[in-house]
Scaffold this active site. Structure first.
Site, short mmCIF file in Angstrom:
data_model
loop_
_atom_site.label_atom_id
_atom_site.label_comp_id
_atom_site.label_asym_id
_atom_site.label_seq_id
_atom_site.Cartn_x
_atom_site.Cartn_y
_atom_site.Cartn_z
N HIS A 86 0.82 -1.23 0.00
CA HIS A 86 0.00 0.00 0.00
C HIS A 86 0.85 1.27 0.00
O HIS A 86 0.33 2.36 -0.21
CB HIS A 86 -1.03 -0.03 1.14
CG HIS A 86 -0.53 0.41 2.48
ND1 HIS A 86 -0.20 -0.48 3.47
CD2 HIS A 86 -0.32 1.63 3.00
CE1 HIS A 86 0.18 0.19 4.55
NE2 HIS A 86 0.13 1.47 4.29
N ASP A 132 0.02 -7.58 1.84
CA ASP A 132 0.48 -6.19 1.79
C ASP A 132 2.01 -6.16 1.85
O ASP A 132 2.59 -5.80 2.87
CB ASP A 132 -0.15 -5.42 2.96
CG ASP A 132 0.08 -3.92 2.86
OD1 ASP A 132 0.55 -3.46 1.80
OD2 ASP A 132 -0.22 -3.22 3.85
N SER A 222 4.09 2.70 8.05
CA SER A 222 3.80 1.57 7.17
C SER A 222 4.98 1.18 6.31
O SER A 222 5.77 2.04 5.90
CB SER A 222 2.64 1.92 6.24
OG SER A 222 1.43 1.71 6.89
N1 ARG Z 1 -1.39 2.23 7.41
C1 ARG Z 1 -0.49 3.01 8.19
C2 ARG Z 1 0.53 3.66 7.26
O1 ARG Z 1 0.27 3.75 6.09
C3 ARG Z 1 0.14 2.19 9.27
C4 ARG Z 1 -0.85 2.00 10.33
C5 ARG Z 1 -0.35 1.14 11.40
N2 ARG Z 1 -1.25 1.32 12.48
C6 ARG Z 1 -1.12 0.80 13.66
N3 ARG Z 1 -1.97 1.12 14.58
N4 ARG Z 1 -0.15 -0.04 13.92
O2 ARG Z 1 1.50 4.25 7.68
#
Ligand code: ARG
Length: 286
Positions: A86, A132, A222
């Site tokens: 992503h 992912d 992420s």
């Molecule tokens: N989807 C988020 C990003 O793009 C990461 C989220 C991780 N969240 C968590 N509570 N561990 O950076």
């Protein structure tokens, strides 16, 4: 020989000092060690500042035009980075920069690379559906140590300590950090994570957090590594808010993808037309 003697003596002294400290701690309680350790600043997603020198395979992903990290990754080969799918689906390879050896993104430390090409897991659709994971191929090797992939499915026992790293948000509503940070978390049992998140898929994902919340990855982290036992066991993927009690972070389960990740290699180097390196090549003229 003289030098070795001196080094040995030094090591022995260090060992003795260490023993003394351990004994002191055992007798006097951990407070005895407080003076010798650097103060740890607690923050909202937990953890503390750290340095890329301690995690040399840690890389930041920025866009070609911004200095802040929108995602992270881990160096698994001199010219290969693992990140989350992503993190890259919105970009072309030449829109992503990889930055290594730069603890503070406001500095110009370390090295930058461009992305020549990437591999996105062919089944990836969205983080909550799993798969992912992606591999970036760099234009040139980076001179930093790499992080081995976890290949053992048995490494994922509930309660195992792990570390998550990134330049992401230090609280659920931000801001992100210009300095690299790390937080200690523990692996959560698959059954517990499945009870928390109906999208949880134990083949594709692993959860990590702390019972009371307070330590977690957050937005911008992420693609970055979840590390245990010196191996890459997870890729930061998703969660509900950040560091909430009972809401662990969800990571791509690397062992399930290790063979597939490892099979992704940069394209073979173009056939050389210049044979000058091959000075003892039998067909050499003259
Ligand atoms: N989807 C988020 C990003 O793009 C990461 C989220 C991780 N969240 C968590 N509570 N561990 O950076």
């Amino acid at each position: 020989m003289r030098l070795m003697g001196v080094v040995l003596a030094g090591l022995v002294t260090l060992a003795l000092v260490n023993l003394a400290l351990v004994n002191l701690a055992a007798v006097d309680s951990p407070v005895a060690l407080a003076g010798s350790s650097t103060p740890v600043q607690p923050r909202i997603v937990g953890g503390a500042s750290t340095r890329t020198a301690e995690h040399p395979w840690m890389v930041a992903l920025t866009t070609a035009t911004s200095a802040s990290a929108y995602c992270a990754g881990a160096l698994i080969g001199a010219d290969r980075v693992v990140t989350a799918a992503h993190c890259i689906t919105d970009y072309r390879p030449d829109g992503i920069r990889v930055i290594a050896g730069r603890t503070d993104l406001r500095s110009s430390d370390g090295q930058e690379r461009q992305v020549l090409r990437y591999w996105i897991h062919p089944d990836y659709t969205s983080p909550e559906h799993g798969d992912d994971v992606a591999v970036l191929f760099l234009d040139r090797a980076l001179p930093y140590p790499t992080l081995p992939l976890e290949t053992d499915p048995g490494a994922y026992w509930a309660g195992a300590p792990a570390t998550v790293l990134g330049w992401g948000y230090t609280a659920e509503r931000g801001p992100s950090s210009s300095e690299l940070r790390s937080a200690d978390v523990v692996l959560v049992a698959d059954s517990d994570c499945a009870a928390t998140y109906r999208q949880f898929d134990q083949r594709a994902m692993v959860c990590a957090g702390t019972a009371r919340g307070g330590s977690d990855a957050c937005y911008g982290d992420s693609g970055g590594p979840l590390v245990a036992g010196g191996r890459l066991i997870g890729v930061t993927s998703w969660g509900s808010g950040c560091a909430r009690a009972g809401r662990p972070g969800v990571y791509t389960r690397v062992a399930s993808y290790a063979a597939e990740i490892d099979a992704q290699r940069p394209e073979p180097v173009e056939l050389r037309r210049d044979y000058s390196d091959y000075w003892d090549w039998p067909g050499r003229l003259g």
